[in-house]
Write a protein that holds these residues in place. Structure first.
Motif: not given
Length: 853
Positions: A641-652
């Motif tokens: 979940l942290a990995l997914r959130a990290g990708r979303r944050i960087f993408s945004n």
């Protein structure tokens, strides 16, 4: 002999319980009421936290921002021009923008404070005769604190009782060698840190071995750490690469804007002679170029993202880890407690060449009971280790235990060592002594006669293939002091094997499959038998990779290990020190590594990994402080979940920065081009403020709230060195903005030919607002259609608010006069809308062409 020993063990455990009861009686600790009174009198046990920022600090920082100073300067310039309305409007906008900054910064600070509260250290204290876990700031003078291996000492204290405690005091003394501690009286006079065999422990130091009961004598600023320097609380970790690169870009753009603005002021002043108007145009141009949003993005996104992660039981200790999560390519995870439930239960025993399943309520044969009791004898009586707890529970569940004989005392313990994964304890009843040993089958078998080794290792492999955690058990009878430094010198007799089951967590296969879909390799790193590790790997979905063992790794150099780890999915029989070698070997091959750990010895690997991940429940303070992330529930899916959130944050963040870069181009062009061409000036400071009211919330609030894109976890990890706004992305954003600027310049020029200046300006300004919203829409998702189908309430609110403000600027006379606008004909507003539509169609066409390429 063994029956006597077993019975003696029962009595000895009872004696241990009596000793614990006596200890609790002597050290009942403070009452809750007295602790509260002392806390109110002395204050919290913490150094002053200078990282917390109140509203006054935030306001002072906002007031020093270049954008704020430009606005204030423009408001003052309008006064000598005889235009007090514009001056008052700008001052109101100053207040509004500062309020917006306070809201954004306050939201960020609240998120950071929530993270600080979650990450605050805790300690085990004795109060009202009971042990309880409390935040370290709540510890007071007189508290009895329980310290165990891996704990950070919360306050200066005198040691009351200890069992082989070693402390690392390098924080205070600079000496890296741990020092031993002894018990002393509560009134022992204080001493300076440093030196072995002292009865004092000091705040901030680490327990690296053993345990102790200590009584607190100094807290907070009164501790040795507080006296050395409360300035430690003001130390901030260095900024990440992303922050450094973006600050450099912002400074360069600001310098460019100021230079061009100065040239524009000189040109207009020389041409018209109206230097005040020229200065206003120059201020507007400076405001249009100034990328004031970049620092906001860099602050808001990681902080709010970390706060969201904390709500999902993942604590981010260092915000810079957020930008690394999106590029993580290998997850190195423990087996026990991370992939499995860490809920051991005895399932099988092996003795004299035969295996026996353990059934609840069914008594074991005498030889098997002897095996189990020896395994318990080789365990600490009150250990929280799940294996030792499972062994104790299995023995306690056996019916018909014999009556106790005279007690035996434990007289020597050989703890687990990296080179000897075994626990050996020597017992004596005053007449005879014996040793009980349990540990890895290879280690225990090596200490037994040669003829016993081959059968036990073969049986251990069979049990491990069934997914059991296997330990060998041996005893040495008829021994006498002096006890050897190396317990392998004792005459052991192999008793057999115990097999324990730790079931795989039900959600692990789906989490592993999600990692595979995201191009992230999962590598199991465990101290278990290779067959046990492979059995769990098959259940988790990691069965297609090779297995490497700790002894193999010990024979390889760095380059050899880096090559050997290619295609490996299981590392078994790994000692903690080898985790660091694994991390460095993977990094030598270009991988971005996340490593989990929980022990003191895991700290070097956690620190060396690109993202260190500590366990929140079973992890030590040392591991948590060395790591960037802490899994509060110890679950592997939380890491995914942290990995997914990290990708979303960087993408945004990337979308937001690209939007800001693109949005500033048409504003800059429309601030610069009309004066150069001799057209009426379109944008003055009030217009720029209006546009900032759209851009600021959009870049920080709308994009931060943007849902993740479909397929985000089906993409490979981004390269380690990829920037959130690299040259290519920046160039593409500038070209998008330039496309919008050309259309807007054409719209304004055409309107000037057909309409009065006030109506032409209103037409171009409406087109500018609509194009800005179009750029925002274009950056949201993978196309306009996808963006419109994806709900984002914040974006909708910003869009409606911008249109409402535009309507006021066009048709509310007071506001229209302020902006020097007149309501344009409806057909010309159609031209404004057409300009935005053509801009969007062009951007979508280039997106489609880029996707095809």
């Amino acid at each position: 002999m063994m029956d006597k020993n077993i019975a003696a063990m029962d009595v000895n455990d009872a004696a241990a319980d009596r000793r614990d009861a006596a200890t609790r009686h002597r050290h009942d600790g403070l009452s809750g009421a007295e602790a509260a009174r002392r806390l109110a009198a002395d204050g919290p046990n913490a150094l002053p936290d200078r990282t917390r920022r109140g509203w006054r600090i935030i306001l002072g920082e906002a007031a020093r921002e270049p954008m704020f100073l430009l606005l204030l300067g423009a408001a003052l310039l309008y006064l000598p021009l005889g235009e007090p309305r514009e001056s008052i409007f700008l001052l109101l906008m100053v207040v509004l923008m500062v309020g917006l900054a306070l809201f954004q910064e306050g939201r960020t600070e609240r998120a950071l404070q929530a993270l600080r509260d979650l990450s605050a250290p805790t300690a085990t204290v004795v109060r009202d005769g009971r042990r309880e876990r409390v935040p370290a700031p709540d510890i007071v003078r007189g508290d009895i604190v329980v310290l165990t291996e891996g704990d950070r000492v919360p306050a200066d204290a005198v040691v009351v009782e200890t069992s082989g405690m070693l402390a690392d005091e390098s924080l205070l003394t600079g000496e890296s060698v741990p020092v031993g501690k002894r018990a002393g009286a509560p009134d022992t006079p204080p001493v300076q840190p440093g030196g072995a065999d002292l009865p004092w422990v000091f705040a901030g130091t680490l327990v690296v071995q053993g345990d102790a009961l200590v009584q607190v004598v100094a807290t907070g600023e009164h501790s040795e750490l507080g006296r050395i320097g409360a300035a430690l609380g003001a130390i901030r970790p260095p900024s990440g690469r992303l922050q450094r690169e973006t600050h450099i870009l912002a400074r360069r753009l600001a310098m460019l804007g100021l230079t061009v603005s100065l040239l524009l002021v000189l040109l207009l002043g020389w041409r018209s002679g109206d230097w005040l108007q020229a200065l206003l145009a120059g201020v507007a141009l400076s405001m249009s170029v100034m990328p004031a949003e970049f620092p906001v993005i860099l602050t808001v996104f990681p902080a709010i993202g970390a706060w969201r992660l904390a709500r999902n039981r993942v604590l981010t200790r260092r915000l810079a880890a957020i930008e690394v999560l999106g590029s993580t390519s290998i997850l190195c995870v423990d087996k026990t407690g991370t992939l499995t439930e860490n809920r051991m239960a005895l399932r099988r025993l092996w003795h004299a060449g035969a295996g026996h399943d353990v059934t609840a309520g069914v008594a074991l044969a005498p030889a098997l009971r002897e095996l189990l009791e020896a395994a318990v004898r080789a365990s600490r009586p009150h250990s929280a280790d799940p294996i030792e707890e499972a062994l104790r529970q299995a023995l306690a569940a056996q019916p018909g235990r014999p009556a106790p004989d005279p007690p035996a005392d434990m007289v020597r313990e050989y703890g687990l060592m990296a080179h000897r994964p075994a626990m050996i304890r020597i017992w004596s009843d005053g007449r005879t002594s014996f040793a009980a040993a349990k540990g890895s089958p290879e280690t225990i078998a090596a200490m037994c006669p040669d003829g016993e080794r081959a059968p036990v290792l073969a049986a251990a492999a069979d049990m491990a293939r069934a997914g059991l955690r296997v330990l060998a058990v041996a005893e040495a009878c008829g021994i006498a002091p002096p006890w050897p430094d190396d317990p392998a010198a004792l005459p052991y007799r192999l008793l057999g094997l115990v097999g324990l089951a730790d079931p795989l967590r039900a959600d692990i296969p789906d989490a592993v499959a999600e990692c595979r879909g995201a191009g992230v390799r999962v590598l199991m790193v465990t101290g278990d038998h290779p067959e046990t590790a492979r059995a769990i790997a098959r259940q988790a979905g990691l069965a297609d990779g090779a297995t490497v063992t700790g002894p193999e790794i010990a024979c390889l150099d760095e380059d050899g290990l880096a090559a050997r780890l290619d295609g490996v999915s299981v590392c078994a029989r790994i000692v903690p020190g080898q985790k660091l070698a694994i991390v460095r070997a993977l990094q030598r091959r270009g991988a971005v590594v996340a490593m989990t750990g929980d022990g003191v010895n895991d700290a070097p690997a956690l620190r060396a990994a690109d993202v260190g991940v500590a366990m929140g429940r079973r992890g030590t303070d040392v591991a948590r402080e060395a790591a960037e992330l802490t899994l509060l529930d110890d679950r592997f899916p939380s890491l995914v979940l942290a990995l997914r959130a990290g990708r979303r944050i960087f993408s945004n963040m990337r979308k937001s920065m690209r939007y800001v870069a693109a949005a500033h181009v048409p504003i800059t062009v429309l601030a610069l081009l009309p004066p150069l061409l001799g057209w009426p000036v379109l944008l003055y400071p009030p217009h720029i403020v209006f546009l900032e009211l759209v851009i600021d919330p959009a870049c920080s609030l709308a994009f931060e709230n943007e849902p993740e894109e479909p397929g985000l976890m089906r993409r490979p990890p981004r390269p380690r060195d990829e920037s959130v706004l690299d040259r290519r992305a920046l160039l593409a954003a500038l070209l998008r903005g330039l496309w919008a600027a050309l259309l807007l310049a054409a719209c304004y020029g055409w309107a000037l030919v057909r309409l009065p200046a006030e109506q032409a300006g209103a037409t171009a300004f409406a087109a500018l607002i609509l194009c800005n919203l179009g750029l925002l829409l274009h950056q949201r998702q993978g196309g306009i259609g996808a963006a419109l189908r994806t709900a984002n309430p914040v974006f909708a609110a910003i869009g409606l608010g911008a249109l409402a403000l535009l309507a006021a600027a066009l048709w509310w006379p007071a506001v229209a006069d302020l902006f020097r606008f007149a309501p344009p004909p409806a057909s010309w507003l159609g031209l404004s809308l057409l300009t935005a539509v053509v801009m969007l169609l062009g951007l979508e066409a280039t997106r489609g062409a880029g996707a095809r390429r």
